[in-house]
Design a protein around this motif. Structure first.
Motif: not given
Length: 574
Positions: A295-304, A322-331
């Motif tokens: 909630q304190a992170n501006k992109k916190g609600t956009s975690i995929q 780590v989780m707000v960065d889409p490139s960190k997704l192991n997909v």
């Protein structure tokens, strides 16, 4: 010897004792002349001399008390005063009477009555009848008129309560006397027998009193333990609640340990669900800390949703970053319209495999990857997996392999095609088999520049395939087919190439559709192939490379082609 005879205790019974003269129970006095129930011999207790001068009428209720263990029935009693008035000849001094004794067990019992040779045979049957039968057992007896007559102890204000049956005499303590005093009185062999209580229960009474005290102490101890447990448990949970409600959430510090862990976040997961998953995997210390950091992170609600490679014991803030960065997704994300060869390369790169590994597996194991029976029904197909590697995002894990990814992609495509009823729809559109419908969709995906062009592009394909097409003679004449067989992306295909290149995928050279799909279409292209536009479109051209213009006649098309060639000439400097 005592004045009134010896009972089970050391003290005599007092005449005012309500139990005095009541060794048995019948609710009323026994009549004179009745024998004790049981008929057995009774023990004789001699009287003191001074009381031998008393008349029998002195105490109409006097009886010889017997010990509880020796009682066999009712002892004979003196006649009632009313009876004495009717029988004056019987009022003789006791000392002048000849006392009859009944022998038994070496003892004699003084009846205090006239002598009877045989108590069973000589007793008058009339005297055995109970004159008080049916009457109230506690009704006040008539007061006699003889001087010295004993008062009625049951008819005055100070009267003792009426005697109780033997089995109920000690069920409840008298008012004002608690259980401890009762036990103490019953167990004391030296306690007086007056006050309406029998003396001397003996050892049994003492043991029972001690048992009650011990049980009371045990019950108090158990109650105290329960109360302390409740208070302690309530205090613990109260502290936990206050700590969780108002205290800082438990959290780790730093970016985590060196141990990596893969965490999969499902679709539509809330922050609370994500936090619980991360806590279970040992990434964050608490769900509350993760929610607060997100909630304190501006992109916190956009975690995929997807699989993230994280470290154990990370601070909540580090995990969120780590989780707000889409490139960190192991997909692995497969775009719409990619060819199979592009997908093979992407899998090798993502899994760290040597280039060509996945392509080789696809070629050698194509029949074991789950393709439908109608997929490879043409021997001229360049790649049987083409059109069945469904474009989507695929989550990877440490167990992912080229085979597992290919099977998952084919399974997704099969599910999509089955959902639309591809076999029935192919027949309805005049196609030979379901594979041709997938091929149309693949052509729409590549040739259509934008999704809004897909339905018009689909109509162009179906119109050119018609037997009535005398403009292109049922040829598609798509540059995308030349690029596919050459594995290039050059949109500028010369006329010379189209006329000389003999290949089933050359739609300038061969009529109809290609042997198989030329790309892996997405959902929109598939839907457009199922529902083509009805505008009568026959031709199209992209003059600027971004906008596609559709026409109905060949003349309109020629003008657009001239504009396109002129633009291409300027770009090349000609």
């Amino acid at each position: 010897m005592t004045e009134y005879g010896r009972g089970s205790g050391p003290e005599p019974w007092h005449p005012e004792d309500p139990l005095y003269g009541d060794p048995g129970w019948g609710g009323h006095e026994a009549q004179q002349g009745q024998m004790p129930y049981g008929g057995g011999p009774q023990q004789q207790y001699p009287q003191e001399p001074q009381y031998q001068q008393q008349y029998v009428q002195q105490d109409p209720y006097a009886q010889h008390p017997q010990h509880a263990e020796q009682l066999q029935g009712y002892a004979p009693q003196q006649p009632h005063p009313a009876q004495q008035m009717q029988q004056p000849q019987q009022m003789q001094p006791v000392q002048q009477m000849q006392q009859q004794t009944y022998a038994g067990q070496g003892q004699a019992w003084d009846t205090g009555q006239l002598q009877y040779a045989d108590p069973v045979q000589t007793v008058d049957p009339v005297q055995i009848v109970d004159p008080y039968a049916g009457a109230e057992p506690y009704a006040q007896q008539p007061i006699g008129g003889f001087p010295g007559e004993a008062p009625d102890l049951y008819g005055t204000d100070e009267a003792y309560p009426p005697p109780q049956p033997p089995g109920r005499r000690h069920l409840a303590p008298e008012p004002g006397l608690d259980e401890e005093d009762e036990d103490a009185s019953d167990g004391d062999a030296d306690a007086p027998a007056g006050g309406g209580r029998r003396a001397g229960r003996g050892k049994g009474g003492k043991g029972k009193g001690k048992g009650k005290k011990k049980d009371s102490r045990t019950a108090c101890l158990v109650a105290a333990v329960v109360i302390l447990g409740v208070i302690g448990g309530g205090g613990y949970y109260g502290y936990s609640y206050l700590k969780a409600r108002f205290g800082a959430a438990e959290d780790y510090t730093g970016s985590g340990t060196g141990e990596s862990v893969e965490v999969e976040i499902p679709q539509n997961a809330t922050l609370a669900q994500m936090g619980r998953i991360l806590k279970e995997r040992g990434v964050v210390a608490s769900t509350e800390a993760f929610i607060a950091a997100a909630q304190a992170n501006k992109k916190g609600t956009s975690i995929q949703a997807g699989v993230y490679t994280l470290k154990k014991q990370m601070s909540a803030m580090s995990a969120v970053q780590v989780m707000v960065d889409p490139s960190k997704l192991n997909v692995l994300t497969i775009p719409e319209g990619w060819r199979a060869v592009e997908i093979y390369k992407a899998i090798d790169k993502k899994l760290g495999k040597p280039e060509g590994t996945t392509a080789q597996i696809a070629k050698q194991e194509s029949k074991d990857l789950g393709l439908p029976a109608w997929a490879a029904n043409n021997a001229k197909i360049r790649d049987p997996l083409e059109g069945f590697l469904y474009p989507a995002r695929y989550d990877l894990s440490k167990d992912s392999t080229p085979q597992s990814l290919l099977k998952q992609m084919i399974r997704n495509a099969n599910d999509k095609y089955a959902a639309i009823g591809i076999e029935e729809k192919a027949k309805a559109l005049g196609l030979e088999n379901p594979l041709q419908l997938v091929t149309v969709a693949s052509l729409v995906q590549v040739e259509g520049n934008k999704h809004e062009d897909f339905r018009k592009m689909s109509e162009v394909i179906y119109n050119r395939l018609k037997k009535t097409n005398d403009v292109t003679n049922q040829k598609l004449e798509f540059d995308s087919t030349i690029n596919y067989l050459k594995n290039t992306s050059n949109i500028n295909v010369t006329r010379e190439e189209t006329r000389k290149l003999d290949d089933p995928y050359n739609t300038y050279f061969y009529k109809g559709l290609t042997p198989g799909p030329i790309s892996n279409p997405g959902s929109d292209a598939i839907n457009a192939a199922l529902d083509p536009d009805k505008g009568g479109w026959m031709f199209f051209v992209s003059v600027d490379g971004n906008t596609t213009t559709f026409t109905k006649t060949f003349a309109e098309h020629e003008k657009l082609v001239a504009q396109f060639n002129e633009r291409q000439s300027k770009k090349s400097g000609g």
